[in-house]
Design a protein around this motif. Structure first.
Motif, PDB file in Angstrom:
ATOM      1  N   THR A   1      43.150  48.591  32.871  1.00 15.65           N
ATOM      2  CA  THR A   1      42.694  47.396  33.586  1.00 15.65           C
ATOM      3  C   THR A   1      41.738  46.552  32.734  1.00 15.65           C
ATOM      4  O   THR A   1      41.094  45.631  33.231  1.00 15.65           O
ATOM      5  CB  THR A   1      41.987  47.778  34.907  1.00 15.65           C
ATOM      6  OG1 THR A   1      40.895  48.662  34.623  1.00 15.65           O
ATOM      7  CG2 THR A   1      42.959  48.455  35.863  1.00 15.65           C
TER       8      THR A   1
ATOM      9  N   GLN B   1      38.801  47.027  31.406  1.00 17.79           N
ATOM     10  CA  GLN B   1      37.385  46.981  31.738  1.00 17.79           C
ATOM     11  C   GLN B   1      36.546  47.065  30.466  1.00 17.79           C
ATOM     12  O   GLN B   1      36.913  47.749  29.513  1.00 17.79           O
ATOM     13  CB  GLN B   1      37.030  48.134  32.677  1.00 17.79           C
ATOM     14  CG  GLN B   1      37.709  48.030  34.041  1.00 17.79           C
ATOM     15  CD  GLN B   1      37.303  49.139  34.967  1.00 17.79           C
ATOM     16  OE1 GLN B   1      36.118  49.463  35.102  1.00 17.79           O
ATOM     17  NE2 GLN B   1      38.272  49.757  35.628  1.00 17.79           N
TER      18      GLN B   1
ATOM     19  N   LYS C   1      35.532  38.921  41.985  1.00 20.17           N
ATOM     20  CA  LYS C   1      36.470  39.727  41.201  1.00 20.17           C
ATOM     21  C   LYS C   1      36.375  41.204  41.553  1.00 20.17           C
ATOM     22  O   LYS C   1      37.364  41.935  41.453  1.00 20.17           O
ATOM     23  CB  LYS C   1      36.204  39.536  39.708  1.00 20.17           C
ATOM     24  CG  LYS C   1      36.713  38.216  39.153  1.00 20.17           C
ATOM     25  CD  LYS C   1      36.493  38.142  37.648  1.00 20.17           C
ATOM     26  CE  LYS C   1      37.073  36.861  37.072  1.00 20.17           C
ATOM     27  NZ  LYS C   1      36.850  36.766  35.606  1.00 20.17           N
TER      28      LYS C   1
ATOM     29  N   LYS D   1      42.434  45.222  40.324  1.00 19.05           N
ATOM     30  CA  LYS D   1      42.810  44.863  38.960  1.00 19.05           C
ATOM     31  C   LYS D   1      44.234  45.322  38.674  1.00 19.05           C
ATOM     32  O   LYS D   1      44.602  46.466  38.938  1.00 19.05           O
ATOM     33  CB  LYS D   1      41.834  45.480  37.961  1.00 19.05           C
ATOM     34  CG  LYS D   1      40.437  44.889  38.037  1.00 19.05           C
ATOM     35  CD  LYS D   1      39.524  45.529  36.999  1.00 19.05           C
ATOM     36  CE  LYS D   1      38.162  44.841  36.964  1.00 19.05           C
ATOM     37  NZ  LYS D   1      37.428  44.985  38.217  1.00 19.05           N
ATOM     38  N   LYS D   2      45.034  44.427  38.115  1.00 14.98           N
ATOM     39  CA  LYS D   2      46.404  44.750  37.770  1.00 14.98           C
ATOM     40  C   LYS D   2      46.429  45.636  36.530  1.00 14.98           C
ATOM     41  O   LYS D   2      45.739  45.357  35.540  1.00 14.98           O
ATOM     42  CB  LYS D   2      47.200  43.464  37.514  1.00 14.98           C
ATOM     43  CG  LYS D   2      48.664  43.710  37.192  1.00 14.98           C
ATOM     44  CD  LYS D   2      49.388  42.395  36.941  1.00 14.98           C
ATOM     45  CE  LYS D   2      50.851  42.660  36.591  1.00 14.98           C
ATOM     46  NZ  LYS D   2      51.580  41.384  36.324  1.00 14.98           N
TER      47      LYS D   2
END
Length: 292
Positions: A244, A246, A25, A30-31
């Motif tokens: 994103t 996170q 990942k 990241k979208k």
């Protein structure tokens, strides 16, 4: 004991799978999600990190709800957000006062709508040792830096649950992971804020696609690991983390390594290391009440 060890060994394949998954990942971009039209509430929005964060959400066409105890600074932030093309609603709120938070939350729900992104940013710091710090200052530190997070979460989380959509941001501090001289009350309050966020009641109580972000912030702090961070750089990292989804961000990233080091190295070595790094804070982070 033997059964416990065997049970742990049986978990090793699962651990390896999750480690591999995390590594893969990390190489996948990241979208970024859209926050257009989202109702974003930011505490401590009258200046500093809170103000700059409001500007970034305004550029993304979010609907801003701005809280701060400083009316003048708050109105300046709101005016600039409107110039950027966003709706902005300013509320003078004392984040050290639970009843003020709850009553203001009711006004927000009635006048604006359900908050879908909550940014707990307001914070206060007093730089002194334990005995030089006055009792009311210790109380104010905890009221703003951690208790306010409880009250805002209790006020806005139910709507997020009903709508199955939401995001809570905790602007904490490097001082919530490692101790800093002359910041005993501040560090303690930020450790509590990080602990509250790590508990993550959304994932504990409900299996819902609600994202929690713990943004560990080391702002306007000097040390030998690198240059002082500019607020704009910090906010850029914050926004990237929000967009994103996170879970945790360390700014600067070296703080992440420091949290690991503290759990491994001997106490005497840590004392030498901290003197070498020489962390010095020279500014209030996110919140400043009158008279400070």
């Amino acid at each position: 004991m033997i059964k416990f060890v065997l049970d742990c060994l049986l978990l090793l394949p699962l651990l390896l799978v999750f480690i591999l998954e995390s590594l893969l990942k990390s190489f996948i971009p990241k979208k970024r999600k859209s926050v257009t039209g989202e109702i974003v509430l930011i505490t401590g929005a009258g200046h500093g990190i809170g103000r700059l964060t409001a500007y970034e959400f305004a550029k993304l066409k979010s609907k801003l709800v701005l809280w701060d105890i400083n009316k003048h600074g708050l109105e300046e932030t709101a005016a600039e957000c409107r110039k950027l093309g966003a709706q902005a609603h300013a509320f003078v709120v004392d984040c050290s006062n639970r009843e003020d938070i709850y009553s203001s939350a009711k006004k927000v729900k009635t006048e604006v709508g359900d908050v879908s992104i909550l940014v707990n940013n307001a914070g206060v710091v007093y730089t002194s040792d334990l005995f030089a710090t006055q009792d009311p200052q210790i109380e104010k530190t905890f009221e703003v830096n951690v208790l306010a997070h409880f009250w805002t979460t209790k006020a806005f989380l139910p709507a997020m649950m009903r709508n199955n959509h939401g995001h809570i941001v905790t602007v904490a501090s490097a001082a919530g992971h490692t101790t800093v001289p002359f910041l005993m009350a501040y560090c303690s309050s930020k450790f509590a804020a990080v602990g509250l966020h790590r508990f993550n009641p959304l994932n504990t109580w409900y299996s819902m696609p609600l994202a929690h972000l713990n943004f560990s912030l080391c702002r306007l702090c000097e040390n030998s690991l690198g240059p002082t961070l500019e607020p704009e750089e910090v906010v850029s990292k914050l926004m990237k983390g929000v967009l994103t989804n996170q879970k945790m961000i360390f700014v600067p990233s070296s703080i992440s390594a420091m949290t690991v080091v503290e759990r491994i190295f001997p106490e005497r070595f840590l004392a030498v290391l901290k003197r070498k790094i020489n962390v010095r804070f020279d500014a209030v982070i996110g919140y400043k009440s009158k008279g400070e």
